[in-house]
Design an enzyme around this catalytic site. Structure first.
Site, PDB file in Angstrom:
ATOM      1  N   THR A 130     157.962  63.577  59.413  1.00  0.00           N
ATOM      2  CA  THR A 130     157.641  62.893  58.154  1.00  0.00           C
ATOM      3  C   THR A 130     156.170  62.531  58.066  1.00  0.00           C
ATOM      4  OG1 THR A 130     159.861  62.032  57.959  1.00  0.00           O
ATOM      5  CG2 THR A 130     158.162  60.799  56.822  1.00  0.00           C
ATOM      6  N   TYR A 142     161.982  63.899  50.531  1.00  0.00           N
ATOM      7  CA  TYR A 142     160.723  64.634  50.678  1.00  0.00           C
ATOM      8  C   TYR A 142     160.979  65.764  51.663  1.00  0.00           C
ATOM      9  CZ  TYR A 142     160.884  61.891  54.886  1.00  0.00           C
ATOM     10  OH  TYR A 142     161.317  61.322  56.049  1.00  0.00           O
ATOM     11  N   THR A 161     160.343  61.292  63.536  1.00  0.00           N
ATOM     12  CA  THR A 161     160.867  60.094  64.207  1.00  0.00           C
ATOM     13  C   THR A 161     162.276  60.288  64.770  1.00  0.00           C
ATOM     14  OG1 THR A 161     161.685  59.198  62.119  1.00  0.00           O
ATOM     15  CG2 THR A 161     159.475  58.517  62.810  1.00  0.00           C
ATOM     16  N   ASP A 162     163.009  61.303  64.274  1.00  0.00           N
ATOM     17  CA  ASP A 162     164.422  61.402  64.662  1.00  0.00           C
ATOM     18  C   ASP A 162     164.627  61.637  66.155  1.00  0.00           C
ATOM     19  OD1 ASP A 162     164.979  60.966  62.045  1.00  0.00           O
ATOM     20  OD2 ASP A 162     165.718  62.982  61.595  1.00  0.00           O
ATOM     21  N   LYS A 178     164.971  54.753  68.080  1.00  0.00           N
ATOM     22  CA  LYS A 178     164.986  54.608  66.623  1.00  0.00           C
ATOM     23  C   LYS A 178     166.234  53.821  66.265  1.00  0.00           C
ATOM     24  CE  LYS A 178     164.461  57.099  62.283  1.00  0.00           C
ATOM     25  NZ  LYS A 178     164.255  58.395  61.617  1.00  0.00           N
ATOM     26  N   GLU A 229     184.752  49.021  84.153  1.00  0.00           N
ATOM     27  CA  GLU A 229     185.498  49.842  83.183  1.00  0.00           C
ATOM     28  C   GLU A 229     186.118  51.100  83.794  1.00  0.00           C
ATOM     29  OE1 GLU A 229     186.577  49.350  80.270  1.00  0.00           O
ATOM     30  OE2 GLU A 229     185.382  47.727  79.431  1.00  0.00           O
TER      31      GLU A 229
HETATM   32  N1  ASP Z   1     163.805  64.173  59.943  1.00  0.00           N
HETATM   33  C1  ASP Z   1     162.434  63.740  60.147  1.00  0.00           C
HETATM   34  C2  ASP Z   1     161.997  64.207  61.526  1.00  0.00           C
HETATM   35  O1  ASP Z   1     162.416  63.679  62.518  1.00  0.00           O
HETATM   36  C3  ASP Z   1     162.366  62.274  60.011  1.00  0.00           C
HETATM   37  C4  ASP Z   1     161.056  61.623  60.364  1.00  0.00           C
HETATM   38  O2  ASP Z   1     160.113  62.212  60.831  1.00  0.00           O
HETATM   39  O3  ASP Z   1     160.964  60.389  60.121  1.00  0.00           O
HETATM   40  O4  ASP Z   1     161.227  65.129  61.599  1.00  0.00           O
END
Ligand code: ASP
Length: 351
Positions: free
Chosen positions: A33, A47, A113-114, A186, A308
């Site tokens: 992103t 986007y 971010t993923d 995340k 457990e």
């Molecule tokens: N789907 C995107 C990615 O991980 C989301 C992001 O970058 O926030 O590339």
């Protein structure tokens, strides 16, 4: 007067060159992103990721030139959910080559971010360096109102060029906070404060200056027993995750066996609990040399060995506080060294 000041500056720069000479930082772009573009400024969630090339990212934040001598490399241009172990290994090799160069002082990796936390943890384990490696992303594309990418990038360059970031492990820079690669995750998928660590941030960057409050106690980078230079293949031993819930199916695990997994990370409920009707299947797989790692779907806390489930009796491994996605990577690396369950358990307590 001017001459005196110039001589004073020269004398100071000789005494403390790091205060005056700018460090060299390489920005390695991979997409996400932070390189995304939307149709309008109000599109903060809708986007296309991985559109903007690295030089445009750098030119959008000219202030980074005041912090360091910055150059850019386009390693990938993808959304991070598309990263496989192949891209991860190739990226690690590229970063390893860069940190070996005497004229490179720090690295920034722009990333989706993923799966940012996975890449950060992998590099934390396999790159032997004390030079700062900083992974950064953004939650809004550069085209959005109040885009968070530019300041995140500015902070990441500040961090990667700061001498006090040396030896602190691979770092994640998001929303002004500095996180350790091993425990950052995340945790929010829509807001700019998307990342956190249950053990807290290591520090923060404000106006281009780093402030530190904690250090990780776990082995990383120079003290890691893993090294990308020892990995001779283009990918890693196959390890997959099964997500725990009520009403599970043994077939999910058996399908992974069919696919050739070498280990299964069970993202179990609670303290890594496993339904009693699944236990025989896991034991059957374990006896066929598939390692069973008990992690948890609960984002905080840690899995306690022999609570457990009787891990000692079954020959299973407790993932301790590593979340399932990080447990997957540590297990895959352990398997490159043919680690048995006991050895793997030691690694989970060490990293
Ligand atoms: N789907 C995107 C990615 O991980 C989301 C992001 O970058 O926030 O590339």
């Amino acid at each position: 007067m001017k001459k005196t000041l110039t001589s004073l500056a020269l004398a100071l720069s000789l005494l403390s060159p790091h205060l005056y000479a700018k460090n060299n930082v390489v920005v390695v772009a991979t997409g996400g992103t932070i390189a995304g573009a939307g149709a309008s400024s109000t599109n903060s969630a809708t986007y296309t990721a991985a559109k903007v090339p690295v030089n445009d990212l750098l030119n959008a934040v000219p202030q980074i030139k005041d912090l360091a001598n910055v150059s850019g490399i386009q390693a990938l241009q993808i959304a991070s959910e598309n990263i496989t172990d192949r891209e991860l290994v190739a990226l690690a090799r590229q970063i390893n080559d860069l940190v070996k160069k005497p004229d490179v002082n720090g690295i920034v990796i722009t990333h989706g971010t993923d799966t940012l936390e996975e890449t950060a943890f992998f590099l934390n384990l396999v790159i032997h360096t004390d030079k700062p490696i900083v992974i950064v992303g953004s939650m809004r594309p550069g085209t959005a109102l109040s885009a968070d990418g530019p300041l995140n990038l500015y902070n990441a360059v500040a961090l990667a060029s700061s001498d006090d970031a040396k030896g602190k492990g691979t770092l994640v820079m998001m929303n002004d906070s500095i996180f350790a690669a091993r425990d950052v995750t995340k945790a929010i998928n829509i807001h700019t404060n998307a990342f956190n660590s249950q053990w807290g941030a290591l520090g923060t960057v404000v106006e281009g200056k780093t402030y530190w409050f904690r250090e990780t106690t776990k082995r990383h980078n120079n003290t890691s027993e893993f090294n990308i230079e020892d990995i001779k293949t283009d990918t890693l031993p196959l390890v997959q995750i099964v997500y725990g819930s009520d009403n599970m199916l043994a077939q999910s695990y058996l399908a992974l066996q069919q696919a050739g997994v070498k280990a299964i990370v069970n993202a179990g409920t609670g303290n890594g609990s496993v339904p009693k009707y699944i236990v025989p299947t896991l034991n059957q797989l374990q006896q066929q040399s598939i390692q069973i790692v008990r992690s948890s779907r609960v984002p905080q806390g840690f899995v306690v060995r022999n609570a457990e489930q009787p891990d000692d009796k079954y020959g299973w491994v407790a993932a301790h506080d590593l979340n399932p996605q990080k447990a997957r990577l540590l297990t895959a690396l352990a398997l490159t060294k043919n680690a048995d369950a006991k050895e793997l358990q030691r690694m989970f307590y060490t990293y």
